[in-house]
Structure formats: C-alpha cells, structure tokens
Design a protein around this motif. Structure first.
Motif, PDB file in Angstrom:
ATOM      1  N   SER A  66       1.026  -0.927  -0.215  1.00 14.18           N
ATOM      2  CA  SER A  66      -0.219   0.075   0.051  1.00 14.18           C
ATOM      3  C   SER A  66       0.881   1.194  -0.056  1.00 14.18           C
ATOM      4  CB  SER A  66      -0.797  -0.067   1.346  1.00 14.18           C
ATOM      5  OG  SER A  66      -1.787  -1.021   1.175  1.00 14.18           O
ATOM      6  N   LEU A  67       0.667   2.202  -0.831  1.00 16.06           N
ATOM      7  CA  LEU A  67       1.386   3.293  -0.950  1.00 16.06           C
ATOM      8  C   LEU A  67       0.705   4.705  -0.974  1.00 16.06           C
ATOM      9  CD1 LEU A  67       3.222   2.150  -4.320  1.00 16.06           C
ATOM     10  CD2 LEU A  67       4.049   1.857  -1.920  1.00 16.06           C
ATOM     11  N   VAL A  68       1.183   5.568  -0.475  1.00 15.13           N
ATOM     12  CA  VAL A  68       0.858   7.047  -0.517  1.00 15.13           C
ATOM     13  C   VAL A  68       1.739   7.977  -1.155  1.00 15.13           C
ATOM     14  CG1 VAL A  68      -0.256   8.861   0.951  1.00 15.13           C
ATOM     15  CG2 VAL A  68      -0.425   6.564   1.528  1.00 15.13           C
ATOM     16  N   PRO A  69       1.842   7.726  -2.391  1.00 17.23           N
ATOM     17  CA  PRO A  69       3.011   8.633  -3.018  1.00 17.23           C
ATOM     18  C   PRO A  69       2.741   9.983  -3.090  1.00 17.23           C
ATOM     19  CG  PRO A  69       1.670   7.496  -4.655  1.00 17.23           C
ATOM     20  CD  PRO A  69       1.170   7.154  -3.320  1.00 17.23           C
ATOM     21  N   PHE A  70       1.613  10.435  -3.111  1.00 22.84           N
ATOM     22  CA  PHE A  70       1.646  12.073  -3.217  1.00 22.84           C
ATOM     23  C   PHE A  70       1.419  12.676  -1.686  1.00 22.84           C
ATOM     24  CE2 PHE A  70       0.606  10.587  -7.358  1.00 22.84           C
ATOM     25  CZ  PHE A  70       1.324  11.670  -8.225  1.00 22.84           C
ATOM     26  N   THR A  71       2.295  13.275  -1.214  1.00 20.69           N
ATOM     27  CA  THR A  71       2.480  13.909   0.042  1.00 20.69           C
ATOM     28  C   THR A  71       3.172  15.227  -0.266  1.00 20.69           C
ATOM     29  OG1 THR A  71       4.480  13.366   0.675  1.00 20.69           O
ATOM     30  CG2 THR A  71       2.719  11.895   1.073  1.00 20.69           C
ATOM     31  N   PRO A  72       2.754  16.186   0.850  1.00 15.96           N
ATOM     32  CA  PRO A  72       3.509  17.641   0.549  1.00 15.96           C
ATOM     33  C   PRO A  72       5.242  17.402   0.495  1.00 15.96           C
ATOM     34  CG  PRO A  72       2.067  17.888   2.160  1.00 15.96           C
ATOM     35  CD  PRO A  72       1.941  16.408   1.833  1.00 15.96           C
TER      36      PRO A  72
ATOM     37  N   PRO B 240       4.376  23.051  11.238  1.00 12.22           N
ATOM     38  CA  PRO B 240       4.399  24.440  10.666  1.00 12.22           C
ATOM     39  C   PRO B 240       4.633  24.427   9.308  1.00 12.22           C
ATOM     40  CG  PRO B 240       6.026  24.135  12.642  1.00 12.22           C
ATOM     41  CD  PRO B 240       5.239  22.761  12.186  1.00 12.22           C
ATOM     42  N   GLU B 241       5.384  23.265   8.714  1.00 15.76           N
ATOM     43  CA  GLU B 241       5.574  23.254   7.194  1.00 15.76           C
ATOM     44  C   GLU B 241       4.469  22.915   6.217  1.00 15.76           C
ATOM     45  OE1 GLU B 241       8.752  20.576   6.659  1.00 15.76           O
ATOM     46  OE2 GLU B 241      10.001  21.479   7.608  1.00 15.76           O
ATOM     47  N   MET B 242       3.380  22.419   7.051  1.00 10.23           N
ATOM     48  CA  MET B 242       1.926  22.330   6.250  1.00 10.23           C
ATOM     49  C   MET B 242       1.298  23.516   6.070  1.00 10.23           C
ATOM     50  SD  MET B 242       1.146  19.521   5.088  1.00 10.23           S
ATOM     51  CE  MET B 242      -0.473  19.294   4.573  1.00 10.23           C
ATOM     52  N   GLN B 243       1.107  24.332   7.110  1.00 11.68           N
ATOM     53  CA  GLN B 243       0.498  25.624   7.174  1.00 11.68           C
ATOM     54  C   GLN B 243       0.149  26.332   5.863  1.00 11.68           C
ATOM     55  OE1 GLN B 243      -1.635  26.115  10.001  1.00 11.68           O
ATOM     56  NE2 GLN B 243      -0.518  24.178  10.596  1.00 11.68           N
ATOM     57  N   PRO B 244       1.197  26.400   5.063  1.00 12.89           N
ATOM     58  CA  PRO B 244       0.843  27.635   3.905  1.00 12.89           C
ATOM     59  C   PRO B 244       0.259  26.790   2.766  1.00 12.89           C
ATOM     60  CG  PRO B 244       3.486  27.369   4.666  1.00 12.89           C
ATOM     61  CD  PRO B 244       2.779  26.406   5.322  1.00 12.89           C
TER      62      PRO B 244
ATOM     63  N   TYR C  54      -8.856  17.320   5.225  1.00 15.38           N
ATOM     64  CA  TYR C  54      -8.551  18.754   4.756  1.00 15.38           C
ATOM     65  C   TYR C  54      -8.100  18.690   3.476  1.00 15.38           C
ATOM     66  CZ  TYR C  54      -9.641  20.620   9.382  1.00 15.38           C
ATOM     67  OH  TYR C  54     -10.228  21.110  10.650  1.00 15.38           O
ATOM     68  N   GLU C  55      -8.487  19.648   2.681  1.00 21.08           N
ATOM     69  CA  GLU C  55      -7.657  19.858   1.305  1.00 21.08           C
ATOM     70  C   GLU C  55      -6.225  20.304   1.527  1.00 21.08           C
ATOM     71  OE1 GLU C  55     -10.200  22.270  -1.396  1.00 21.08           O
ATOM     72  OE2 GLU C  55     -11.964  21.025  -0.794  1.00 21.08           O
ATOM     73  N   TRP C  56      -5.429  20.063   0.505  1.00 21.84           N
ATOM     74  CA  TRP C  56      -4.051  20.730   0.939  1.00 21.84           C
ATOM     75  C   TRP C  56      -3.383  20.887  -0.653  1.00 21.84           C
ATOM     76  CZ3 TRP C  56      -0.139  17.537  -1.172  1.00 21.84           C
ATOM     77  CH2 TRP C  56      -0.178  16.403  -1.162  1.00 21.84           C
ATOM     78  N   ALA C  57      -2.593  21.820  -0.810  1.00 23.15           N
ATOM     79  CA  ALA C  57      -1.878  21.758  -2.010  1.00 23.15           C
ATOM     80  C   ALA C  57      -0.653  21.612  -2.217  1.00 23.15           C
ATOM     81  CB  ALA C  57      -2.299  23.578  -2.784  1.00 23.15           C
ATOM     82  N   HIS C  58      -0.145  20.908  -2.967  1.00 22.98           N
ATOM     83  CA  HIS C  58       1.536  20.837  -2.748  1.00 22.98           C
ATOM     84  C   HIS C  58       2.271  21.795  -3.216  1.00 22.98           C
ATOM     85  CE1 HIS C  58       5.049  18.852  -3.829  1.00 22.98           C
ATOM     86  NE2 HIS C  58       4.654  17.443  -3.392  1.00 22.98           N
TER      87      HIS C  58
ATOM     88  N   ASP D 244       4.799  22.427  -4.716  1.00 25.16           N
ATOM     89  CA  ASP D 244       5.282  22.282  -6.332  1.00 25.16           C
ATOM     90  C   ASP D 244       4.078  22.260  -7.018  1.00 25.16           C
ATOM     91  OD1 ASP D 244       6.031  21.830  -8.793  1.00 25.16           O
ATOM     92  OD2 ASP D 244       7.780  20.546  -8.481  1.00 25.16           O
ATOM     93  N   PRO D 245       3.294  23.258  -7.769  1.00 28.01           N
ATOM     94  CA  PRO D 245       2.050  22.808  -8.461  1.00 28.01           C
ATOM     95  C   PRO D 245       2.113  21.770  -9.621  1.00 28.01           C
ATOM     96  CG  PRO D 245       2.618  25.366  -8.173  1.00 28.01           C
ATOM     97  CD  PRO D 245       3.673  24.478  -7.769  1.00 28.01           C
ATOM     98  N   ARG D 246       3.126  21.594  -9.941  1.00 28.79           N
ATOM     99  CA  ARG D 246       3.429  20.439 -11.057  1.00 28.79           C
ATOM    100  C   ARG D 246       3.131  19.023 -10.520  1.00 28.79           C
ATOM    101  NH1 ARG D 246       9.537  20.466 -12.501  1.00 28.79           N
ATOM    102  NH2 ARG D 246       9.707  20.429 -10.412  1.00 28.79           N
ATOM    103  N   MET D 247       3.357  19.107  -9.155  1.00 35.42           N
ATOM    104  CA  MET D 247       2.876  17.481  -8.562  1.00 35.42           C
ATOM    105  C   MET D 247       1.316  17.667  -8.365  1.00 35.42           C
ATOM    106  SD  MET D 247       5.422  15.811  -8.077  1.00 35.42           S
ATOM    107  CE  MET D 247       4.782  14.490  -6.858  1.00 35.42           C
ATOM    108  N   ASP D 248       0.526  18.362  -8.269  1.00 31.16           N
ATOM    109  CA  ASP D 248      -0.857  18.599  -8.040  1.00 31.16           C
ATOM    110  C   ASP D 248      -1.371  18.398  -9.529  1.00 31.16           C
ATOM    111  OD1 ASP D 248      -0.964  18.999  -5.471  1.00 31.16           O
ATOM    112  OD2 ASP D 248      -1.268  21.412  -5.692  1.00 31.16           O
ATOM    113  N   ARG D 249      -0.873  18.785 -10.505  1.00 28.13           N
ATOM    114  CA  ARG D 249      -1.240  18.632 -11.962  1.00 28.13           C
ATOM    115  C   ARG D 249      -0.859  17.224 -12.303  1.00 28.13           C
ATOM    116  NH1 ARG D 249       1.161  23.664 -12.458  1.00 28.13           N
ATOM    117  NH2 ARG D 249       3.069  22.890 -13.474  1.00 28.13           N
ATOM    118  N   LEU D 250       0.424  16.543 -11.903  1.00 33.46           N
ATOM    119  CA  LEU D 250       0.657  15.373 -12.293  1.00 33.46           C
ATOM    120  C   LEU D 250      -0.320  14.183 -11.346  1.00 33.46           C
ATOM    121  CD1 LEU D 250       2.604  13.225 -13.355  1.00 33.46           C
ATOM    122  CD2 LEU D 250       3.905  13.230 -11.242  1.00 33.46           C
TER     123      LEU D 250
END
Length: 152
Positions: A18-24, A68-72, A84-88, A90-96
């Motif tokens: 089981s993987l969770v490859p998309f994290t901040p 603290p690194e998650m807040q922005p 909770y929604e979050w944005a990466h 690096d916006p390229r990761m969200d697009r990927l």
C-alpha cells in the motif's frame, strides 16, 4: 525494504504494498524513483495502479494539521470526504496527480492490464512517449488480489 522483498519472495509470499506517493514532502524526482523501484523489483503485478495515485488524507485531529511546514498549503475541511484539502508546494505535483488519477480511473474502467497502465504512468511522469518495450500478457499468474482496485 529490499531485504523484506528478497525474504518474502524466497518464502513464496506475495506482498501487496500500500502506497501514499502524493504527499507535500514528495517531489517529482521522488515519484520517478518510486516508479523505477517498482519496475526494478518486479512489483508491477503486486499492486493495483490506484496505489500509484493515492494522496495523503488529513482528517480532523491529524497531527500534521499543526505542522508548521504544512500551514501554508492547508485548505478548508471537505466535510463530505472528512479530510482537509491541501496544495502541494510544487504545483506540478498537483497537476501530475490529477493527470495520473484520470489515467488510472480510465484504466480501471477499461480493465486495462496493469503493465500498460504502469507504462502510461511512467510515460506521463517522465513527459515522454509511451514505451512499448514490455508486451501485454494477460493471465500471467498474478499474486492474489481483491476484486476491486481501490483502497480504504
């Protein structure tokens, strides 16, 4: 991980990661390294393609919400999804993630061979054309799996 794979294979045990490859904290290079590891260790048949598009969930009460690194990058709570929604960063990761999620969803609906789906993912992640180096072979004695390719 390498030792565990070697030991379980020598014992005839098929692992189903089981993987969770998309994290901040994971970037494009990390994702490409994961894909290379999966191919190098012959794990493509051991995981459903959906495992390659799972995104970190941040439910209420998660300690990561105060990091603290998650807040922005934190967005509002999505009550229907209970996360909770979050944005990466690096916006390229969200697009990927969005692109690959579409590829995996269509592949699941089409009952596509996981090797072909994996090749599509690699091609997209590497921004190159789909390679045809691996023949598509059906019913090749894959490890046991659930009847539905999703994760909960």
């Amino acid at each position: 991980v390498e030792a565990v794979l070697d030991l379980t294979r020598s014992a005839g045990i098929a692992l189903r990661p089981s993987l969770v490859p998309f994290t901040p904290w994971t970037g494009l290079a990390d994702y490409r390294e994961l894909l290379a590891f999966i191919e190098r260790r012959d794990l493509i048949d051991h995981l459903d393609p959906v495992q390659l598009v799972l995104r970190l969930l941040l439910p209420p009460g998660s300690l990561l919400l105060q990091h603290p690194e998650m807040q922005p990058y934190l967005g509002p709570l999505d009550p229907e999804r209970f996360t909770y929604e979050w944005a990466h960063p690096d916006p390229r990761m969200d697009r990927l993630h969005g692109d690959l999620n579409g590829i995996v969803e269509k592949a699941a609906l089409d009952d596509e061979d996981p090797h072909l789906t994996f090749d599509r993912i690699v091609a997209h992640a590497e921004a190159r054309r789909l390679s045809t180096h691996r023949p598509i072979v059906y019913d090749k004695g894959r490890p046991p799996r659930l009847t539905e390719p999703w994760f909960c």
